[in-house]
Design a protein around this motif. Sequence first.
Motif, PDB file in Angstrom:
ATOM      1  N   ASN A  48      -2.281  -2.677  -3.459  1.00 55.78           N
ATOM      2  CA  ASN A  48      -3.469  -2.830  -2.639  1.00 55.78           C
ATOM      3  C   ASN A  48      -3.367  -4.080  -1.760  1.00 55.78           C
ATOM      4  OD1 ASN A  48      -6.089  -2.075  -1.772  1.00 55.78           O
ATOM      5  ND2 ASN A  48      -6.973  -3.591  -3.137  1.00 55.78           N
ATOM      6  N   ILE A  49      -2.944  -5.174  -2.340  1.00 54.04           N
ATOM      7  CA  ILE A  49      -2.812  -6.415  -1.575  1.00 54.04           C
ATOM      8  C   ILE A  49      -1.735  -6.256  -0.504  1.00 54.04           C
ATOM      9  CG2 ILE A  49      -2.204  -8.859  -1.698  1.00 54.04           C
ATOM     10  CD1 ILE A  49      -3.448  -8.798  -4.584  1.00 54.04           C
ATOM     11  N   ALA A  50      -0.621  -5.623  -0.855  1.00 52.71           N
ATOM     12  CA  ALA A  50       0.440  -5.393   0.132  1.00 52.71           C
ATOM     13  C   ALA A  50      -0.065  -4.511   1.269  1.00 52.71           C
ATOM     14  CB  ALA A  50       1.656  -4.754  -0.538  1.00 52.71           C
ATOM     15  N   ALA A  51      -0.866  -3.505   0.938  1.00 54.82           N
ATOM     16  CA  ALA A  51      -1.432  -2.631   1.971  1.00 54.82           C
ATOM     17  C   ALA A  51      -2.363  -3.422   2.892  1.00 54.82           C
ATOM     18  CB  ALA A  51      -2.174  -1.467   1.323  1.00 54.82           C
ATOM     19  N   ILE A  52      -3.170  -4.280   2.318  1.00 58.73           N
ATOM     20  CA  ILE A  52      -4.058  -5.128   3.114  1.00 58.73           C
ATOM     21  C   ILE A  52      -3.250  -6.014   4.058  1.00 58.73           C
ATOM     22  CG2 ILE A  52      -5.650  -7.093   2.973  1.00 58.73           C
ATOM     23  CD1 ILE A  52      -6.717  -5.731   0.359  1.00 58.73           C
TER      24      ILE A  52
END
Length: 88
Positions: A48-52
């Motif tokens: 999720n953080i990487a996607a953000i």
Amino acid sequence: MARFNIHEAESGAIGAGAQADILFQLGIMYATGRDCDVDLVAAHKWLNIAAIKGSASAARMRAELAATMTKADIARALREAREWMTMH
């Protein structure tokens, strides 16, 4: 994945250009149990953080992973990602 990279991601000490890739690798590491125990909540968090941070691959993997998780686990992963983003 080296433990060094985990420490860097936790501390926020890595450069912005490589950060999404390293965070994506952390997500994959936890999703597959490579060099650690499988932890789907942690995997979702890091993906999720990487996607953000701009990783389209992480967004796809996060969606696939979420399909196998309970709503409670997804909520926990989102909460942990939000907490990490607030601190870093």
